[in-house]
Design a protein around this motif. Structure first.
Motif, PDB file in Angstrom:
ATOM      1  N   UNK A 159       0.814  -1.220   0.000  1.00 39.18           N
ATOM      2  CA  UNK A 159       0.000   0.000   0.000  1.00 39.18           C
ATOM      3  C   UNK A 159       0.849   1.272   0.000  1.00 39.18           C
ATOM      4  N   UNK A 160       2.139   1.156  -0.315  1.00 42.84           N
ATOM      5  CA  UNK A 160       2.970   2.343  -0.473  1.00 42.84           C
ATOM      6  C   UNK A 160       3.258   2.557  -1.957  1.00 42.84           C
ATOM      7  N   UNK A 165      -7.092   9.062  -0.576  1.00 46.15           N
ATOM      8  CA  UNK A 165      -8.501   8.850  -0.268  1.00 46.15           C
ATOM      9  C   UNK A 165      -8.877   9.614   0.995  1.00 46.15           C
ATOM     10  N   UNK A 166     -10.188   9.811   1.164  1.00 48.27           N
ATOM     11  CA  UNK A 166     -10.672  10.402   2.400  1.00 48.27           C
ATOM     12  C   UNK A 166     -10.406   9.426   3.553  1.00 48.27           C
ATOM     13  N   UNK A 167     -10.008   9.961   4.709  1.00 50.85           N
ATOM     14  CA  UNK A 167      -9.727   9.109   5.853  1.00 50.85           C
ATOM     15  C   UNK A 167      -8.242   9.047   6.134  1.00 50.85           C
ATOM     16  N   UNK A 168      -7.766   7.884   6.546  1.00 50.75           N
ATOM     17  CA  UNK A 168      -6.353   7.729   6.894  1.00 50.75           C
ATOM     18  C   UNK A 168      -5.815   6.432   6.303  1.00 50.75           C
ATOM     19  N   UNK A 169      -4.535   6.447   5.993  1.00 54.10           N
ATOM     20  CA  UNK A 169      -3.855   5.238   5.554  1.00 54.10           C
ATOM     21  C   UNK A 169      -2.472   5.193   6.187  1.00 54.10           C
ATOM     22  N   UNK A 170      -2.114   4.021   6.663  1.00 53.03           N
ATOM     23  CA  UNK A 170      -0.754   3.739   7.109  1.00 53.03           C
ATOM     24  C   UNK A 170      -0.265   2.593   6.237  1.00 53.03           C
ATOM     25  N   UNK A 171       0.709   2.867   5.379  1.00 51.28           N
ATOM     26  CA  UNK A 171       1.137   1.855   4.413  1.00 51.28           C
ATOM     27  C   UNK A 171       1.909   0.736   5.083  1.00 51.28           C
ATOM     28  N   UNK A 174       5.030   2.292   6.081  1.00 48.38           N
ATOM     29  CA  UNK A 174       4.827   3.156   7.235  1.00 48.38           C
ATOM     30  C   UNK A 174       4.682   2.367   8.516  1.00 48.38           C
ATOM     31  N   UNK A 175       3.943   1.245   8.462  1.00 49.48           N
ATOM     32  CA  UNK A 175       3.781   0.407   9.648  1.00 49.48           C
ATOM     33  C   UNK A 175       5.126  -0.180  10.088  1.00 49.48           C
ATOM     34  N   UNK A 176       5.924  -0.610   9.105  1.00 49.08           N
ATOM     35  CA  UNK A 176       7.237  -1.165   9.431  1.00 49.08           C
ATOM     36  C   UNK A 176       8.145  -0.114  10.059  1.00 49.08           C
ATOM     37  N   UNK A 195       3.456   8.037   3.745  1.00 46.97           N
ATOM     38  CA  UNK A 195       3.031   6.921   4.577  1.00 46.97           C
ATOM     39  C   UNK A 195       1.797   7.234   5.417  1.00 46.97           C
ATOM     40  N   UNK A 196       1.541   8.494   5.693  1.00 47.17           N
ATOM     41  CA  UNK A 196       0.411   8.811   6.565  1.00 47.17           C
ATOM     42  C   UNK A 196      -0.385   9.969   5.995  1.00 47.17           C
ATOM     43  N   UNK A 197      -1.673   9.759   5.813  1.00 44.84           N
ATOM     44  CA  UNK A 197      -2.537  10.838   5.373  1.00 44.84           C
ATOM     45  C   UNK A 197      -2.835  11.741   6.557  1.00 44.84           C
TER      46      UNK A 197
END
Length: 359
Positions: A159-160, A165-171, A174-176, A195-197
């Motif tokens: 996911x990187x 998109x609307x909302x949040x994403x942690x790829x 980013x999680x690693x 990595x972070x919206x």
């Protein structure tokens, strides 16, 4: 999911009056969760939350695709498309310095290792983990965004770079990276912008994520403390988001049960051992406890639990037993729990393409 993808036979539809599935949907992806282990521990009176899926919801095998390489399978589930259409076709992408690509190697560790070594020594054919930018099909959260909804996506593989998109994403990256900061006691935010919206940070710094070693795996009073830092971040962020927001879609991916190299803990006799190890079984107990936290935070949402494949021992030519299979792993698991899901319903014939048929 319940009606099947385009041109597919419906997946074990339930009969009689039904209530349409509305409201929030929570998609929990657990890599490598195996029916054999779940059966064994539920039979012993354990895994109460997974047992609840079977008792109060719908449950069944999830037909996987070959080769059973995780980035391919999780992209297939997120898009409802086969690799030839969604574009992710391997566990590593090769991008030659003179342009072109990405290229993918056929399954097989020998050639893959050779290419990775030349990358380290010569750098002619740089390799990277699969990138979401290679994906050619819309993911489920992009469909939600097109219809005006917000999504919260944590650790999906791959996911990187994140989708706008609307909302949040942690790829997955980013999680690693956030987990690496957690492991050494550094602040979790700010994260790199890819990595972070906006909206996720500074929320990560406010999470109560316990410290803990990555290895050896050891259950703890707080189940989060038993996991590696990356998984602690994903579970914590997703549960916190569920508890404080009402996104139409929350999706998370964790690798806690992707235990290819520890399968002798499950079937010790095949390795000439007399005692069963506890590492793999304890991981299932911890994941079940965290799944219970997701269900509690999800409240009235419909929760869809999926694994991309199960595990099985490999009988090789050079060694009697290698380890749990990867490229030819058994089917995964699918479970559905929510207000509109009939209790105890078997799901038969489900395929990866049925998780999110987006066309």
């Amino acid at each position: 999911l319940l009606t099947g993808g385009p041109g597919r036979t419906p997946v074990s539809p339930w009969e009689g009056p039904t209530t349409p599935i509305t409201g929030r949907v929570v998609l929990v992806g657990v890599d490598g969760m195996s029916e054999a282990v779940v059966d064994r521990l539920i039979g012993a009176g354990e895994l109460p939350n997974l047992a609840r899926f079977r008792r109060e919801g719908a449950w069944g095998p999830l037909r996987t695709h070959k080769p059973t390489f995780s980035p391919i399978l999780w992209t297939t589930m997120a898009t409802g498309q086969v690799p030839a259409r969604h574009g992710i076709r391997g566990t590593a992408e090769i991008r030659p310095r003179w342009g072109g690509g990405p290229l993918y190697l056929p399954p097989g560790r020998g050639l893959n290792n050779l290419v990775r070594w030349q990358d380290r020594l010569l750098g002619l054919w740089p390799t990277t983990p699969p990138l979401a930018s290679t994906r050619r099909s819309r993911a489920l959260w992009e469909i939600v965004d097109l219809h005006g909804g917000s999504s919260a996506v944590f650790g999906w593989w791959p996911s990187r770079p994140i989708d706008p998109v609307q909302g949040v994403m942690l790829s997955d990256f980013g999680a690693r990276d956030t987990g690496a900061r957690l492991a050494v006691g550094e602040p979790l935010c700010p994260l790199p912008s890819f990595d972070a919206a906006e909206g996720l940070c500074p929320g990560l710094d406010d999470l109560d994520i316990p410290p803990g070693p990555k290895r050896p795996f050891a259950p703890a009073a707080n189940p989060l403390a038993a996991l590696d830092p990356m998984s602690r971040v994903v579970w914590s962020a997703a549960i916190d988001r569920l508890a404080h927001h009402r996104d139409p879609l929350v999706a998370l991916y964790v690798h806690d049960l992707d235990t290819h190299w520890d399968w002798e803990d499950v079937e010790p006799a095949l390795w000439g051992r007399t005692a069963t190890g506890t590492d793999v079984l304890d991981r299932y107990r911890v994941v079940d406890a965290l799944l219970g936290a997701v269900l509690a935070a999800a409240d009235d949402a419909t929760v869809l639990l999926v694994s991309d494949h199960s595990m099985a021992p490999v009988f090789g030519e050079t060694r009697p037993i290698k380890t749990a299979s990867h490229s030819h792993a058994p089917p995964g698991i699918i479970g559905l729990l929510g207000p509109a899901v009939p209790a105890g319903h078997p799901l038969d014939g489900a395929d990866l393409l049925d998780v999110a048929p987006t066309t």
